[in-house]
Motif scaffolding. Sequence first.
Motif, PDB file in Angstrom:
ATOM      1  N   LEU A   1       0.828  -1.208   0.000  1.00  0.00           N
ATOM      2  CA  LEU A   1       0.000   0.000   0.000  1.00  0.00           C
ATOM      3  C   LEU A   1       0.858   1.252   0.000  1.00  0.00           C
ATOM      4  CD1 LEU A   1      -2.806  -0.897   2.580  1.00  0.00           C
ATOM      5  CD2 LEU A   1      -3.161  -0.363   0.163  1.00  0.00           C
ATOM      6  N   GLU A   2       1.869   1.267   0.855  1.00  0.00           N
ATOM      7  CA  GLU A   2       2.752   2.432   0.951  1.00  0.00           C
ATOM      8  C   GLU A   2       3.442   2.699  -0.377  1.00  0.00           C
ATOM      9  OE1 GLU A   2       6.424   4.082   3.745  1.00  0.00           O
ATOM     10  OE2 GLU A   2       6.053   1.919   3.602  1.00  0.00           O
ATOM     11  N   ALA A   3       3.957   1.644  -1.010  1.00  0.00           N
ATOM     12  CA  ALA A   3       4.668   1.809  -2.280  1.00  0.00           C
ATOM     13  C   ALA A   3       3.731   2.321  -3.369  1.00  0.00           C
ATOM     14  CB  ALA A   3       5.290   0.481  -2.696  1.00  0.00           C
ATOM     15  N   ARG A   4       2.496   1.783  -3.411  1.00  0.00           N
ATOM     16  CA  ARG A   4       1.547   2.205  -4.424  1.00  0.00           C
ATOM     17  C   ARG A   4       1.116   3.648  -4.210  1.00  0.00           C
ATOM     18  NH1 ARG A   4      -3.756   0.488  -4.683  1.00  0.00           N
ATOM     19  NH2 ARG A   4      -3.313  -1.287  -3.326  1.00  0.00           N
ATOM     20  N   LEU A   5       0.905   4.031  -2.966  1.00  0.00           N
ATOM     21  CA  LEU A   5       0.539   5.416  -2.662  1.00  0.00           C
ATOM     22  C   LEU A   5       1.650   6.379  -3.074  1.00  0.00           C
ATOM     23  CD1 LEU A   5      -1.142   4.708   0.749  1.00  0.00           C
ATOM     24  CD2 LEU A   5      -2.248   5.983  -1.089  1.00  0.00           C
ATOM     25  N   GLN A   6       2.880   6.019  -2.753  1.00  0.00           N
ATOM     26  CA  GLN A   6       4.007   6.876  -3.117  1.00  0.00           C
ATOM     27  C   GLN A   6       4.162   6.971  -4.633  1.00  0.00           C
ATOM     28  OE1 GLN A   6       7.193   5.072  -0.895  1.00  0.00           O
ATOM     29  NE2 GLN A   6       6.785   6.297   0.941  1.00  0.00           N
ATOM     30  N   ALA A   7       3.868   5.874  -5.339  1.00  0.00           N
ATOM     31  CA  ALA A   7       3.945   5.894  -6.802  1.00  0.00           C
ATOM     32  C   ALA A   7       2.900   6.831  -7.393  1.00  0.00           C
ATOM     33  CB  ALA A   7       3.769   4.488  -7.355  1.00  0.00           C
ATOM     34  N   HIS A   8       1.830   7.086  -6.659  1.00  0.00           N
ATOM     35  CA  HIS A   8       0.777   8.009  -7.101  1.00  0.00           C
ATOM     36  C   HIS A   8       0.917   9.383  -6.433  1.00  0.00           C
ATOM     37  CE1 HIS A   8      -1.049   4.269  -8.557  1.00  0.00           C
ATOM     38  NE2 HIS A   8      -1.785   5.026  -9.341  1.00  0.00           N
ATOM     39  N   VAL A   9       2.118   9.644  -5.910  1.00  0.00           N
ATOM     40  CA  VAL A   9       2.459  10.942  -5.319  1.00  0.00           C
ATOM     41  C   VAL A   9       1.544  11.255  -4.124  1.00  0.00           C
ATOM     42  CG1 VAL A   9       3.225  13.285  -5.881  1.00  0.00           C
ATOM     43  CG2 VAL A   9       2.960  11.621  -7.713  1.00  0.00           C
ATOM     44  N   ARG A  10       1.242  10.243  -3.344  1.00  0.00           N
ATOM     45  CA  ARG A  10       0.556  10.423  -2.078  1.00  0.00           C
ATOM     46  C   ARG A  10       1.585  10.312  -0.957  1.00  0.00           C
ATOM     47  NH1 ARG A  10      -3.753  12.813  -4.169  1.00  0.00           N
ATOM     48  NH2 ARG A  10      -5.252  11.404  -5.173  1.00  0.00           N
ATOM     49  N   SER A  11       1.278  10.923   0.169  1.00  0.00           N
ATOM     50  CA  SER A  11       2.239  10.936   1.285  1.00  0.00           C
ATOM     51  C   SER A  11       1.568  10.461   2.578  1.00  0.00           C
ATOM     52  CB  SER A  11       2.804  12.346   1.476  1.00  0.00           C
ATOM     53  OG  SER A  11       3.445  12.804   0.310  1.00  0.00           O
ATOM     54  N   PRO A  12       1.290   9.168   2.682  1.00  0.00           N
ATOM     55  CA  PRO A  12       0.663   8.665   3.901  1.00  0.00           C
ATOM     56  C   PRO A  12       1.646   8.689   5.069  1.00  0.00           C
ATOM     57  CG  PRO A  12       1.361   6.832   2.546  1.00  0.00           C
ATOM     58  CD  PRO A  12       1.616   8.077   1.733  1.00  0.00           C
ATOM     59  N   GLU A  13       1.103   8.772   6.278  1.00  0.00           N
ATOM     60  CA  GLU A  13       1.923   8.531   7.464  1.00  0.00           C
ATOM     61  C   GLU A  13       1.915   7.024   7.705  1.00  0.00           C
ATOM     62  OE1 GLU A  13       1.084  10.846  10.963  1.00  0.00           O
ATOM     63  OE2 GLU A  13       0.274  12.494   9.755  1.00  0.00           O
ATOM     64  N   VAL A  14       3.077   6.419   7.786  1.00  0.00           N
ATOM     65  CA  VAL A  14       3.158   4.966   7.919  1.00  0.00           C
ATOM     66  C   VAL A  14       4.051   4.617   9.104  1.00  0.00           C
ATOM     67  CG1 VAL A  14       3.644   2.798   6.747  1.00  0.00           C
ATOM     68  CG2 VAL A  14       2.915   4.781   5.412  1.00  0.00           C
ATOM     69  N   TYR A  15       3.543   3.730   9.961  1.00  0.00           N
ATOM     70  CA  TYR A  15       4.286   3.308  11.150  1.00  0.00           C
ATOM     71  C   TYR A  15       4.347   1.786  11.194  1.00  0.00           C
ATOM     72  CZ  TYR A  15       3.370   8.122  12.527  1.00  0.00           C
ATOM     73  OH  TYR A  15       3.297   9.506  12.551  1.00  0.00           O
ATOM     74  N   TYR A  16       5.560   1.267  11.372  1.00  0.00           N
ATOM     75  CA  TYR A  16       5.775  -0.168  11.525  1.00  0.00           C
ATOM     76  C   TYR A  16       6.256  -0.445  12.943  1.00  0.00           C
ATOM     77  CZ  TYR A  16       5.508  -0.188   6.425  1.00  0.00           C
ATOM     78  OH  TYR A  16       5.082  -0.024   5.128  1.00  0.00           O
ATOM     79  N   TYR A  17       5.653  -1.454  13.565  1.00  0.00           N
ATOM     80  CA  TYR A  17       5.999  -1.806  14.940  1.00  0.00           C
ATOM     81  C   TYR A  17       6.803  -3.105  14.910  1.00  0.00           C
ATOM     82  CZ  TYR A  17       2.230   1.567  15.426  1.00  0.00           C
ATOM     83  OH  TYR A  17       1.434   2.688  15.308  1.00  0.00           O
ATOM     84  N   GLU A  18       8.094  -2.960  15.126  1.00  0.00           N
ATOM     85  CA  GLU A  18       9.040  -4.060  14.957  1.00  0.00           C
ATOM     86  C   GLU A  18       8.720  -5.226  15.899  1.00  0.00           C
ATOM     87  OE1 GLU A  18      11.762  -5.972  12.872  1.00  0.00           O
ATOM     88  OE2 GLU A  18      11.227  -3.870  12.484  1.00  0.00           O
ATOM     89  N   GLY A  19       8.586  -6.415  15.298  1.00  0.00           N
ATOM     90  CA  GLY A  19       8.374  -7.624  16.066  1.00  0.00           C
ATOM     91  C   GLY A  19       6.982  -7.806  16.624  1.00  0.00           C
ATOM     92  N   GLU A  20       6.061  -6.918  16.285  1.00  0.00           N
ATOM     93  CA  GLU A  20       4.716  -6.969  16.855  1.00  0.00           C
ATOM     94  C   GLU A  20       3.765  -7.804  15.986  1.00  0.00           C
ATOM     95  OE1 GLU A  20       3.549  -5.772  19.742  1.00  0.00           O
ATOM     96  OE2 GLU A  20       5.537  -5.030  20.311  1.00  0.00           O
ATOM     97  N   ASP A  21       2.880  -8.525  16.678  1.00  0.00           N
ATOM     98  CA  ASP A  21       1.887  -9.373  16.019  1.00  0.00           C
ATOM     99  C   ASP A  21       0.617  -8.566  15.709  1.00  0.00           C
ATOM    100  OD1 ASP A  21       0.635 -11.639  14.984  1.00  0.00           O
ATOM    101  OD2 ASP A  21       1.139 -12.912  16.697  1.00  0.00           O
ATOM    102  N   HIS A  22      -0.443  -9.272  15.329  1.00  0.00           N
ATOM    103  CA  HIS A  22      -1.702  -8.614  14.965  1.00  0.00           C
ATOM    104  C   HIS A  22      -2.270  -7.834  16.149  1.00  0.00           C
ATOM    105  CE1 HIS A  22      -4.900  -8.163  12.022  1.00  0.00           C
ATOM    106  NE2 HIS A  22      -5.810  -8.507  12.911  1.00  0.00           N
ATOM    107  N   VAL A  23      -2.231  -8.421  17.322  1.00  0.00           N
ATOM    108  CA  VAL A  23      -2.600  -7.712  18.558  1.00  0.00           C
ATOM    109  C   VAL A  23      -1.318  -7.178  19.177  1.00  0.00           C
ATOM    110  CG1 VAL A  23      -3.632  -7.910  20.845  1.00  0.00           C
ATOM    111  CG2 VAL A  23      -4.630  -9.158  18.913  1.00  0.00           C
ATOM    112  N   LEU A  24      -1.231  -5.877  19.338  1.00  0.00           N
ATOM    113  CA  LEU A  24       0.007  -5.244  19.785  1.00  0.00           C
ATOM    114  C   LEU A  24       0.248  -5.464  21.276  1.00  0.00           C
ATOM    115  CD1 LEU A  24      -0.355  -1.792  17.965  1.00  0.00           C
ATOM    116  CD2 LEU A  24       0.923  -3.809  17.179  1.00  0.00           C
ATOM    117  N   SER A  25       1.515  -5.459  21.656  1.00  0.00           N
ATOM    118  CA  SER A  25       1.878  -5.470  23.072  1.00  0.00           C
ATOM    119  C   SER A  25       1.491  -4.135  23.700  1.00  0.00           C
ATOM    120  CB  SER A  25       3.376  -5.695  23.232  1.00  0.00           C
ATOM    121  OG  SER A  25       4.094  -4.568  22.720  1.00  0.00           O
TER     122      SER A  25
END
Length: 253
Positions: free
Chosen positions: A208-232
Amino acid sequence: MTLNIVRRLLPDWGTTYGPPGEGPFPTVMVLHGSEGAWSGWSHRNAVLLAAHGFLAFPFGYSQGGNVWNAGSIHEVSLDRSVAALEALRGFAVSSGRVGLYGVSRGAEHALLLTSLMARDGVSGIADAVAAHSPPDCICGAFDGRTFRDVGDPGWQAWDGANRAWNWRGASEALLPTQPIEIERYAGPLLLSHGTADRVWSVAMTRRLEARLQAHVRSPEVYYYEGEDHVLSSEAENTHHTQLLDFFARHLVG
């Protein structure tokens, strides 16, 4: 003792949570995942938003179900979601600025609804959208009555012929695996995902992030390292801080 969070009925739709007083308050519609409307998670997320000054509406869109069963996400009318947004925007204590926040299937709901409204020029589109653990494509229908863990004797694969969503009375154009065209949306967008998510792969948000950037969109994107579907707890606190800051910047004032 004075209540810091007040329940108010949104007529014909359900309960909202918000600060005391007459408002108007910046507003967020909260979309649950496959756990269904009865599980309480979307109400819990709405209360968290309400504690920080927002009017929040947990929109129950799953079909059937009860406190013991999630119900289903099958041919869900996204037109009804548009109507819910309109009713919420017109609520007396709402500021009229409304955001969408969805998690998991709720994130899919938020992105798909927004992309369709943008594509078809439907009025009332959300002023800001946040999606945690989203898929990047339309997924198949879900029925809590038949869901089993992998390895269970009753487990069955999703049937792609069963469609989750319906738009303008039809689902033929909303087939599973079809990309969600969120790049059509020009408004503020937040995406977040745990890198060890075992339900929806983090690769989906990366696409999603790559496709948005390819269309000149600037989403805020956050990745939580090592986290599962339910966050700690620690990661969830970080996520909520980022979420509240996002909505404060785009819905307040």
